[in-house]
Design a protein around this motif. Structure first.
Motif, PDB file in Angstrom:
ATOM      1  N   ILE A 113      -8.106   3.529 -15.046  1.00 26.85           N
ATOM      2  CA  ILE A 113      -7.344   4.247 -13.865  1.00 26.85           C
ATOM      3  C   ILE A 113      -8.227   5.281 -13.369  1.00 26.85           C
ATOM      4  O   ILE A 113      -7.962   5.597 -12.394  1.00 26.85           O
ATOM      5  CB  ILE A 113      -5.824   4.751 -14.377  1.00 26.85           C
ATOM      6  N   GLN A 114      -8.687   6.249 -14.322  1.00 26.69           N
ATOM      7  CA  GLN A 114      -9.195   7.330 -14.037  1.00 26.69           C
ATOM      8  C   GLN A 114     -10.411   7.088 -12.902  1.00 26.69           C
ATOM      9  O   GLN A 114     -10.554   7.691 -11.800  1.00 26.69           O
ATOM     10  CB  GLN A 114      -9.717   8.361 -15.172  1.00 26.69           C
ATOM     11  N   GLU A 115     -11.309   6.106 -13.444  1.00 24.29           N
ATOM     12  CA  GLU A 115     -12.543   5.797 -12.615  1.00 24.29           C
ATOM     13  C   GLU A 115     -11.952   4.944 -11.503  1.00 24.29           C
ATOM     14  O   GLU A 115     -12.626   5.136 -10.268  1.00 24.29           O
ATOM     15  CB  GLU A 115     -13.230   4.599 -13.444  1.00 24.29           C
ATOM     16  N   SER A 116     -11.020   4.360 -11.215  1.00 24.14           N
ATOM     17  CA  SER A 116     -10.501   3.605 -10.158  1.00 24.14           C
ATOM     18  C   SER A 116     -10.057   4.575  -9.245  1.00 24.14           C
ATOM     19  O   SER A 116     -10.237   4.454  -8.103  1.00 24.14           O
ATOM     20  CB  SER A 116      -9.083   2.779 -10.623  1.00 24.14           C
ATOM     21  N   LEU A 117      -9.199   5.811  -9.718  1.00 22.87           N
ATOM     22  CA  LEU A 117      -8.730   6.653  -8.708  1.00 22.87           C
ATOM     23  C   LEU A 117      -9.842   7.418  -8.041  1.00 22.87           C
ATOM     24  O   LEU A 117      -9.961   7.546  -6.925  1.00 22.87           O
ATOM     25  CB  LEU A 117      -7.875   7.524  -9.703  1.00 22.87           C
ATOM     26  N   GLU A 118     -11.283   7.718  -8.703  1.00 21.67           N
ATOM     27  CA  GLU A 118     -12.243   8.571  -8.436  1.00 21.67           C
ATOM     28  C   GLU A 118     -13.020   7.696  -7.385  1.00 21.67           C
ATOM     29  O   GLU A 118     -13.210   8.210  -6.348  1.00 21.67           O
ATOM     30  CB  GLU A 118     -13.267   8.546  -9.485  1.00 21.67           C
ATOM     31  N   THR A 119     -12.996   6.264  -7.466  1.00 15.84           N
ATOM     32  CA  THR A 119     -13.302   5.519  -6.626  1.00 15.84           C
ATOM     33  C   THR A 119     -12.528   5.273  -5.306  1.00 15.84           C
ATOM     34  O   THR A 119     -13.064   5.452  -4.212  1.00 15.84           O
ATOM     35  CB  THR A 119     -13.436   3.856  -6.942  1.00 15.84           C
ATOM     36  N   GLY A 120     -11.156   5.179  -5.477  1.00 21.63           N
ATOM     37  CA  GLY A 120     -10.368   5.209  -4.226  1.00 21.63           C
ATOM     38  C   GLY A 120     -10.445   6.441  -3.429  1.00 21.63           C
ATOM     39  O   GLY A 120     -10.277   6.472  -2.226  1.00 21.63           O
ATOM     40  N   LEU A 121     -10.670   7.638  -4.146  1.00 15.91           N
ATOM     41  CA  LEU A 121     -10.466   9.102  -3.411  1.00 15.91           C
ATOM     42  C   LEU A 121     -12.145   9.036  -2.899  1.00 15.91           C
ATOM     43  O   LEU A 121     -11.970   9.548  -1.721  1.00 15.91           O
ATOM     44  CB  LEU A 121     -10.492  10.050  -4.485  1.00 15.91           C
ATOM     45  N   ALA A 122     -12.939   8.476  -3.259  1.00 13.81           N
ATOM     46  CA  ALA A 122     -14.189   8.484  -2.587  1.00 13.81           C
ATOM     47  C   ALA A 122     -13.970   7.579  -1.376  1.00 13.81           C
ATOM     48  O   ALA A 122     -14.695   8.269  -0.298  1.00 13.81           O
ATOM     49  CB  ALA A 122     -15.460   7.836  -3.487  1.00 13.81           C
ATOM     50  N   ASN A 123     -13.484   6.469  -1.414  1.00 14.61           N
ATOM     51  CA  ASN A 123     -13.456   5.750  -0.258  1.00 14.61           C
ATOM     52  C   ASN A 123     -12.368   6.426   0.993  1.00 14.61           C
ATOM     53  O   ASN A 123     -12.827   6.521   1.799  1.00 14.61           O
ATOM     54  CB  ASN A 123     -12.707   4.434  -0.521  1.00 14.61           C
ATOM     55  N   TYR A 124     -11.511   7.125   0.386  1.00 13.35           N
ATOM     56  CA  TYR A 124     -10.515   7.950   1.099  1.00 13.35           C
ATOM     57  C   TYR A 124     -11.337   8.957   1.822  1.00 13.35           C
ATOM     58  O   TYR A 124     -10.947   9.389   3.042  1.00 13.35           O
ATOM     59  CB  TYR A 124      -9.445   8.443   0.499  1.00 13.35           C
ATOM     60  N   ALA A 125     -12.337   9.596   1.129  1.00 14.58           N
ATOM     61  CA  ALA A 125     -13.226  10.944   1.808  1.00 14.58           C
ATOM     62  C   ALA A 125     -13.981  10.402   2.927  1.00 14.58           C
ATOM     63  O   ALA A 125     -14.332  10.983   3.775  1.00 14.58           O
ATOM     64  CB  ALA A 125     -13.891  11.297   0.804  1.00 14.58           C
ATOM     65  N   ILE A 126     -14.466   9.023   2.855  1.00 10.81           N
ATOM     66  CA  ILE A 126     -15.455   8.489   3.658  1.00 10.81           C
ATOM     67  C   ILE A 126     -14.644   8.249   5.180  1.00 10.81           C
ATOM     68  O   ILE A 126     -15.037   8.677   6.261  1.00 10.81           O
ATOM     69  CB  ILE A 126     -16.162   7.080   3.164  1.00 10.81           C
ATOM     70  N   ASP A 127     -13.524   7.583   5.147  1.00 12.78           N
ATOM     71  CA  ASP A 127     -12.856   7.276   6.348  1.00 12.78           C
ATOM     72  C   ASP A 127     -11.302   7.136   6.210  1.00 12.78           C
ATOM     73  O   ASP A 127     -10.872   5.963   5.638  1.00 12.78           O
ATOM     74  CB  ASP A 127     -13.308   6.187   7.218  1.00 12.78           C
ATOM     75  N   LYS A 128     -10.337   8.297   6.328  1.00 13.27           N
ATOM     76  CA  LYS A 128      -8.936   7.814   6.004  1.00 13.27           C
ATOM     77  C   LYS A 128      -8.444   6.755   7.056  1.00 13.27           C
ATOM     78  O   LYS A 128      -7.325   6.308   6.632  1.00 13.27           O
ATOM     79  CB  LYS A 128      -8.245   9.041   6.259  1.00 13.27           C
ATOM     80  N   ASN A 129      -8.969   6.212   8.100  1.00 14.66           N
ATOM     81  CA  ASN A 129      -8.410   5.305   8.957  1.00 14.66           C
ATOM     82  C   ASN A 129      -8.714   3.818   8.242  1.00 14.66           C
ATOM     83  O   ASN A 129      -8.266   2.840   9.307  1.00 14.66           O
ATOM     84  CB  ASN A 129      -9.092   5.376  10.389  1.00 14.66           C
ATOM     85  N   TYR A 130      -9.367   3.708   7.156  1.00 20.45           N
ATOM     86  CA  TYR A 130      -9.662   2.370   6.787  1.00 20.45           C
ATOM     87  C   TYR A 130      -8.323   1.799   5.921  1.00 20.45           C
ATOM     88  O   TYR A 130      -8.136   2.242   4.705  1.00 20.45           O
ATOM     89  CB  TYR A 130     -10.677   2.413   5.885  1.00 20.45           C
ATOM     90  N   MET A 131      -7.345   1.102   6.390  1.00 24.34           N
ATOM     91  CA  MET A 131      -5.994   0.966   6.013  1.00 24.34           C
ATOM     92  C   MET A 131      -6.192   0.319   4.568  1.00 24.34           C
ATOM     93  O   MET A 131      -5.421   0.501   3.723  1.00 24.34           O
ATOM     94  CB  MET A 131      -5.243   0.103   6.897  1.00 24.34           C
ATOM     95  N   PRO A 132      -7.053  -0.735   4.320  1.00 22.99           N
ATOM     96  CA  PRO A 132      -7.048  -1.493   2.952  1.00 22.99           C
ATOM     97  C   PRO A 132      -7.116  -0.648   1.842  1.00 22.99           C
ATOM     98  O   PRO A 132      -6.741  -0.772   0.721  1.00 22.99           O
ATOM     99  CB  PRO A 132      -8.311  -2.392   3.255  1.00 22.99           C
ATOM    100  N   LEU A 133      -7.641   0.726   2.104  1.00 23.34           N
ATOM    101  CA  LEU A 133      -7.920   1.491   1.009  1.00 23.34           C
ATOM    102  C   LEU A 133      -6.748   2.103   0.094  1.00 23.34           C
ATOM    103  O   LEU A 133      -6.736   2.359  -0.870  1.00 23.34           O
ATOM    104  CB  LEU A 133      -8.898   2.813   1.187  1.00 23.34           C
ATOM    105  N   TYR A 134      -5.612   1.985   1.106  1.00 23.78           N
ATOM    106  CA  TYR A 134      -4.419   2.866   0.574  1.00 23.78           C
ATOM    107  C   TYR A 134      -3.690   2.207  -0.547  1.00 23.78           C
ATOM    108  O   TYR A 134      -3.294   2.857  -1.301  1.00 23.78           O
ATOM    109  CB  TYR A 134      -3.516   3.020   1.599  1.00 23.78           C
ATOM    110  N   LEU A 135      -3.551   0.757  -0.525  1.00 23.96           N
ATOM    111  CA  LEU A 135      -2.588   0.201  -1.542  1.00 23.96           C
ATOM    112  C   LEU A 135      -3.042   0.441  -3.041  1.00 23.96           C
ATOM    113  O   LEU A 135      -2.602   0.954  -3.925  1.00 23.96           O
ATOM    114  CB  LEU A 135      -2.375  -1.241  -1.324  1.00 23.96           C
ATOM    115  N   GLY A 136      -4.491   0.304  -3.248  1.00 25.40           N
ATOM    116  CA  GLY A 136      -5.096   0.592  -4.463  1.00 25.40           C
ATOM    117  C   GLY A 136      -5.036   2.005  -4.875  1.00 25.40           C
ATOM    118  O   GLY A 136      -4.858   2.307  -6.019  1.00 25.40           O
ATOM    119  N   LEU A 137      -5.305   2.799  -3.703  1.00 25.69           N
ATOM    120  CA  LEU A 137      -5.319   4.159  -4.180  1.00 25.69           C
ATOM    121  C   LEU A 137      -3.829   4.759  -4.588  1.00 25.69           C
ATOM    122  O   LEU A 137      -3.786   5.565  -5.335  1.00 25.69           O
ATOM    123  CB  LEU A 137      -5.708   5.108  -2.946  1.00 25.69           C
ATOM    124  N   ILE A 138      -2.685   4.310  -3.854  1.00 23.36           N
ATOM    125  CA  ILE A 138      -1.595   4.872  -4.000  1.00 23.36           C
ATOM    126  C   ILE A 138      -1.018   4.341  -5.630  1.00 23.36           C
ATOM    127  O   ILE A 138      -0.483   4.878  -6.226  1.00 23.36           O
ATOM    128  CB  ILE A 138      -0.525   4.439  -3.065  1.00 23.36           C
TER     129      ILE A 138
END
Length: 458
Positions: free
Chosen positions: A280-305
C-alpha cells in the motif's frame, strides 16, 4: 488513457525516376543515399542527400527525401524545415503535405498535422493513409463518430485494410463495445500474420467479455512478436492484473518507466499492481507521483483514493484534497446527456424496482453480502434488477441470477447507452456496489438515472 494511435509508418519516398535528378554527380549521391536508406543508415543518407541538394538547391525531390530521412531518424523539427522548402517549390504536392502531417504529428501538434493531411487530400482525394491519420487524430480527441466515418470511407474502398480495421476495433474497445471490436478484427483474421496491435485489441475485447483463455492466448501472441511496441507492453502490463500476475505487471511497469518516467498510464497500472500485492505505501507513492504530474488524468483517481482509504497512518487532508480534485475532473469528463426526468405518474402502491450495479457478481466477497440482501427483500414489495458491469461468470453468478427478477448485462455498452438503458427501465432505486474500484457505476450515477441513488458495499 486512450491507447496510442497507430500512425501509419508509410512515409512516402520519391525515387529519382519520378523527378529527374541529373547531372551524374547528383545521381551518384542520390543512388548512394538510396542504398543507405535501404540499410536504415539515415544520418549517412542525409549527409549524401544534402551534398546533392547543394548542387541542385531547387530540386524538390531531393529535398523531400532529406525530409523523409529526418522523419525516419526521429527528427521531426528538421523534417519540417526541409518540407517547408519543398512546399515553396511545389505547393500542390500531396506527398510533401502528407509527410509534413507526419512531422507535426510526431511533435504532438495535432491541429497542424490534421491541416497538412487535409491539404494532402485536397490534391489527392484517394490518399488512404492521410485519411487514416486524420482518423487517429479524431480518436485521440475522442471524436469517435468522425473517426469511425473516416475509417468506414477507407474500408469502403479497401475492405481488408488492416490498419483501419485495427483502429476501428480500438475505438470500439475504448467505448466498451467489445463485440463490435471483435466483429471488425474478425475481418482480418485470415490475413493476420504478425500484428501485435491487432493481437492486443483482440485481447482487450476478450478480457472485457470475460474470456480469459482467449485473452491470454492473444497476449502471448503479442509477446512472441518481434514487432511488439512499448504501447503493447503497457497494455500487457494492464491485462496481467486480470490474471492476478501482479508482480509480473509491476516489474513490466518498472521496465517501461525507465524510458517513460512520467507516463501516467504506466504509473496508473503500477499503482493497481502494487495495491493488489498489498504494498500500500509503495502504491500510494506511485499514485501521488502520478497525481503530481497532471491532476486532469482521470484514471489515476480510483487507485489513489483506494490507497488513501487503507494507508496507515491515515492522511485525511490528502484524501480531502484528492477527492475534491476528482470531483472537479470527473464533472469535466462526463458526456453530454439530457437531464434526467423522473416519471411523475407512478402508482404509489406499486412494487419498487431496485437496481444493483456491480462488476463483482461472481465468486467475490461482495456477492456473499449481496446474496443475503436478495434473499431478504420482500418480493411482494420489491423487484430486483441486476446489472453486471463485468462479463466474469461462475457458479455464484448463476445463483444470483436465479434470485433476480431481471438480469441486464451492460458491460459491453458505451456510457451513453448504459445511461439510456437505466433510465428507460424506470427504476425507483439504484445502488452502485463498486465505489472507487474498477468498473464501477459512479459515472452513470453522476448523470442521475433513477430518483434515489446510493453507493454501498464496494
Amino acid at each position: 488513457r486512450k491507447p496510442r494511435p497507430r500512425l501509419s509508418d508509410k512515409v512516402e519516398f520519391v525515387s529519382q525516376t519520378d523527378k529527374p535528378v541529373a547531372p551524374k554527380t547528383v545521381e551518384a549521391l542520390h543512388a548512394k543515399a538510396m542504398e543507405q536508406i535501404n540499410q536504415q543508415d539515415y544520418p549517412a543518407a542525409i549527409a549524401a542527400l544534402l551534398q546533392a541538394v547543394d548542387l541542385q538547391p531547387s530540386n524538390a525531390s531531393l529535398i523531400a527525401n532529406v525530409g523523409f530521412c529526418y522523419l525516419q531518424n526521429e527528427q521531426p523539427d528538421m523534417a519540417i524545415k526541409q518540407l517547408e522548402r519543398v512546399l515553396e517549390l511545389e505547393p500542390n504536392w500531396p506527398l510533401a503535405h502528407y509527410n509534413m502531417g507526419l512531422a507535426h504529428h510526431a511533435q504532438a501538434n495535432y491541429d497542424l498535422a490534421e491541416a497538412s493531411f487535409n491539404k494532402c487530400l485536397d490534391y489527392q482525394p484517394d490518399h488512404l493513409e492521410a485519411k487514416l491519420n486524420i482518423a487517429t487524430i479524431k480518436m485521440k480527441r475522442e471524436d469517435d463518430d468522425q473517426a469511425i466515418a473516416l475509417l468506414q470511407e477507407i474500408l469502403d474502398r479497401e475492405p481488408l485494410y488492416v490498419d483501419a480495421l485495427v483502429i476501428l476495433a480500438t475505438i470500439y474497445n475504448n467505448r466498451g463495445e467489445a463485440r463490435l471490436a471483435l466483429k471488425n478484427l474478425d475481418h482480418i483474421h485470415q490475413e493476420l500474420v504478425d500484428d501485435p496491435d491487432a493481437f492486443m485489441e483482440y485481447a482487450k475485447a476478450y478480457d472485457r467479455l470475460g474470456d480469459n483463455v482467449q485473452t491470454l492466448d492473444y497476449v502471448e501472441k503479442a509477446q512472441a512478436s518481434d514487432k511488439i511496441s512499448d504501447a503493447n507492453k503497457m497494455d500487457i502490463a494492464n491485462l496481467l492484473i486480470s490474471f492476478r500476475r501482479f508482480e509480473k505487471s509491476s516489474e513490466l511497469c518498472d521496465e517501461l518507466l525507465k524510458d517513460y518516467p512520467e507516463d501516467q498510464y504506466i504509473l496508473r497500472i503500477k499503482n493497481s499492481a502494487l495495491t493488489s500485492q498489498g504494498r500500500i505505501q509503495e502504491s500510494l507513492e506511485t499514485g501521488l507521483a502520478n497525481y503530481a504530474i497532471d491532476k486532469n488524468y482521470m484514471p489515476l483517481y480510483l487507485g489513489l483514493i483506494f490507497c488513501l482509504n487503507y494507508v496507515n497512518p491515515p492522511q485525511p487532508e490528502k484524501m480531502g484534497e484528492v477527492t475534491r480534485s476528482y470531483d472537479q475532473v470527473a464533472r469535466g469528463n462526463l458526456p453530454d446527456m439530457p437531464v434526467y426526468q423522473a416519471t411523475k405518474d407512478r402508482d404509489p402502491n406499486r412494487k419498487l424496482r431496485v437496481g444493483f450495479l456491480s462488476p463483482d457478481m461472481r465468486m467475490h466477497s461482495c456477492s456473499y453480502f449481496l446474496q443475503a440482501v436478495f434473499d431478504g427483500l420482500d418480493r411482494d414489495k420489491f423487484e430486483i434488477i441486476a446489472f453486471p458491469l463485468s462479463a466474469n461468470s461462475d457458479a455464484m453468478t448463476r445463483r444470483l441470477k436465479r434470485m433476480t427478477d431481471d438480469w441486464v448485462p451492460i458491460f459491453d455498452k458505451s456510457l451513453p447507452d448504459i445511461i439510456d438503458t437505466l433510465r428507460d427501465l424506470e427504476l425507483d432505486i439504484a445502488l452502485d456496489l463498486a465505489g472507487h474500484t474498477s468498473n464501477n457505476g459512479l459515472a452513470m450515477m453522476a448523470h442521475r438515472v433513477v430518483p434515489v441513488q446510493m453507493s454501498w458495499l464496494g
